[in-house]
Design an enzyme around this catalytic site. Structure first.
Site, PDB file in Angstrom:
ATOM      1  N   SER A   1     105.669  34.831  40.514  1.00  0.00           N
ATOM      2  CA  SER A   1     106.994  35.364  41.222  1.00  0.00           C
ATOM      3  C   SER A   1     107.381  35.019  42.487  1.00  0.00           C
ATOM      4  O   SER A   1     108.428  34.946  42.836  1.00  0.00           O
ATOM      5  CB  SER A   1     106.622  37.068  41.312  1.00  0.00           C
TER       6      SER A   1
ATOM      7  N   SER B   1     100.886  34.490  41.269  1.00  0.00           N
ATOM      8  CA  SER B   1     102.054  34.358  41.638  1.00  0.00           C
ATOM      9  C   SER B   1     102.323  33.308  42.561  1.00  0.00           C
ATOM     10  O   SER B   1     103.287  33.047  43.002  1.00  0.00           O
ATOM     11  CB  SER B   1     102.774  35.742  41.999  1.00  0.00           C
TER      12      SER B   1
ATOM     13  N   LYS C   1     108.323  34.868  51.798  1.00  0.00           N
ATOM     14  CA  LYS C   1     108.949  35.599  50.289  1.00  0.00           C
ATOM     15  C   LYS C   1     109.419  36.888  50.712  1.00  0.00           C
ATOM     16  O   LYS C   1     108.764  37.783  51.445  1.00  0.00           O
ATOM     17  CB  LYS C   1     107.578  35.779  49.608  1.00  0.00           C
TER      18      LYS C   1
HETATM   19  N1  GLN Z   1     102.924  37.071  36.527  1.00  0.00           N
HETATM   20  C1  GLN Z   1     102.377  38.123  36.807  1.00  0.00           C
HETATM   21  C2  GLN Z   1     102.951  39.301  36.729  1.00  0.00           C
HETATM   22  O1  GLN Z   1     104.160  39.337  36.121  1.00  0.00           O
HETATM   23  C3  GLN Z   1     101.679  38.039  38.345  1.00  0.00           C
HETATM   24  C4  GLN Z   1     102.641  38.354  39.236  1.00  0.00           C
HETATM   25  C5  GLN Z   1     102.090  38.228  40.640  1.00  0.00           C
HETATM   26  O2  GLN Z   1     101.221  37.837  40.856  1.00  0.00           O
HETATM   27  N2  GLN Z   1     102.891  38.785  41.589  1.00  0.00           N
HETATM   28  O3  GLN Z   1     102.547  40.299  36.764  1.00  0.00           O
END
Ligand code: GLN
Length: 480
Positions: free
Chosen positions: A154, A178, A79
């Site tokens: 994400s 995420s 990532k």
């Molecule tokens: N969807 C969650 C957010 O927008 C989690 C994101 C993540 O785990 N990096 O913060």
């Protein structure tokens, strides 16, 4: 050679039997990734040179009869919030479009030391903020299973590259879901280890008290192998824990008869029909395997989203203050004064979601509101963690949904941030508590969309989690 069919142990066997070399494997993975990428946008860039250098090293070690490591020759996606020395790392942001880190993250260092080949840097939501990968400054990612749908976020690119088969495993990051949510949306395994299990050194900070690095894979054994390589104390991350790392692959081969698995009643309330049916099937499978299913309650679940979006935005607003037009490459060419440099750089460099969170975070930390919001949220976080601690007095693990619904259509929730935030309801609690949690494929909806089941255990009991996931997979809980 079909990279889509390969597993870590198949690669090991193939290399030892000289059916292919690591260099051939690297070439094929890179060719396939380049061919697929215009369709899915899973990678922001491929790392040909780096992958080939590693592959040659592995081939030399094999030729010399040396042990090349647990991930020898394995194509890995990383990532783009995880830094790679001399390879541009953007975090999906225009702010870091040209940022070339001078060092490697510990997880990257460890996976390469074990022989892994980095195929490319995976697309993601900007600074890991999002649930659909649509917040990337470099375009959204298409779900390889259903191209009109999001891959989740994400870590959408990390899930997509493993699902499409251009990488055998990948690294993602999880702050509030995420890893698990995109794993569920793309039909792969995704693991969020205990907070502190894997070093965050070199993971670009979003919300430091919640950020985790963890693996994606197409099966439990591969996920266990990758976690085994990257886990363990790192003196460069003060929050990384000095706790022995057991053999996760061995744990995943154990039986689960007699284990007590809790089903949190609050997690079943808002489930959409088809997702509910798949989770119920998964739970029935655990029962068939000899687990005792126990109803449990996690009463503070309803406050999790509010609590998370106060804590994560507060930490993000502090962490993202460093992008000031002086450090990290980007500076607005329109700026004429110092104040303009800050303002215009941040205005042009950050996307809408990142700005929204910086504003929210700055607000909840401001004097007068700190006690009412931030402090209160920290207290609620403690209560959420206590919910889990109490549940684990009665049960060995919890089984739960990952997301209330399967992968949604590209654009579907883009105009409604609140709806987007609600999709994290079942993953955020585990992140706030810092416990290990993972998503394993559990079935598909009538439309053919993957549904993941979540398994959660107590702090540092990843082995217990892999044990259940392994047995579930062997019993056909999901087909690879
Ligand atoms: N969807 C969650 C957010 O927008 C989690 C994101 C993540 O785990 N990096 O913060």
């Amino acid at each position: 050679m079909d990279v889509r069919q390969l597993t870590i142990s198949a690669i090991r066997d193939g290399l030892r039997a000289r059916r292919f070399s690591a260099a051939e494997l690297a070439a094929e993975a890179l060719r396939f990734a380049a061919a697929e990428n215009p369709g899915t946008n899973a990678y922001l860039r491929l790392c040909e040179e780096r992958a080939f250098t590693q592959a040659r090293r592995v081939d030399q070690q094999l030729a010399a009869g040396e042990e090349p490591g647990a991930l020898a020759g394995v194509p890995v996606g990383v990532k783009d919030v995880i830094v790679t020395k001399d390879i541009t790392t953007t975090c999906g942001s225009k702010m870091l479009e040209n940022f070339v880190p001078p060092y490697d993250a510990t997880a990257v260092e460890r996976l390469e030391a074990a022989g892994g080949l980095i195929v490319g840097k995976a697309n993601c939501d900007e600074f890991a903020m999002g649930s659909s990968n649509e917040n990337s400054a470099f375009g959204s990612v298409k779900n390889p299973v259903a191209p009109d749908r999001v891959p989740g976020g994400s870590s959408g690119g990390s899930a997509a590259c493993v699902a499409q088969g251009t990488a055998v495993v990948s690294l993602g990051s999880d702050t509030g879901g995420s890893i698990r949510q995109p794993a569920s949306f793309c039909g792969v395994v995704g693991v969020t280890p205990t907070y502190g299990r894997v070093s965050r050194y070199g993971l670009v900070a979003f919300a430091s008290s919640l950020d985790h690095i963890g693996p994606f894979a197409r099966n439990v054994d591969d996920a266990a192998a990758l976690l085994g390589v990257i886990a363990g104390r790192d003196p460069r991350d003060a929050t990384s824990a000095d706790v022995p790392v057991p053999d996760y692959r061995a744990a995943a081969r154990e039986e689960i008869k007699g284990l007590r698995v809790g089903l949190p009643k609050e997690y079943l309330e808002g489930l959409e029909g088809d997702t509910r049916a798949q989770i119920e099937k998964g739970v029935a499978k655990l029962r068939e395997l000899g687990c005792e299913i126990v109803d449990v309650s996690l009463p503070y679940t309803e406050y999790a989203i509010a609590c998370y979006y106060i804590i994560c935005t507060a930490e993000a607003s502090a962490n993202l203050a460093r992008y000031d037009g002086v450090r990290y490459t980007m500076r607005s060419p329109r700026a004429r004064t110092l104040a303009e440099m800050y303002r215009l750089t941040r205005d042009e460099g950050f996307g809408a979601e990142v700005k929204r969170r910086i504003m929210l975070g700055t607000y909840v930390l401001s004097s007068g509101y700190y006690d009412a919001y931030y402090l209160k949220a920290q207290r609620v976080r403690t209560l959420i963690a206590r919910d889990f601690a109490q549940a684990f007095e009665q049960v060995d693990a919890l089984a739960a949904p990952v997301s209330p619904f399967p992968a949604f259509r590209l654009g579907e929730k883009l105009d409604d941030p609140l709806q987007m935030y609600l999709s994290d309801i079942y993953t955020i609690t585990g992140s706030l508590a810092g416990i290990p949690c993972m998503s394993v494929p559990c079935g598909t909806t009538k439309e053919g969309l993957p549904v993941g089941m979540q398994i959660l255990t107590k702090h540092f009991d990843e082995a217990g989690m892999f044990r259940i996931a392994g047995a579930f997979e062997r019993a056909g809980g999901f087909a690879v």
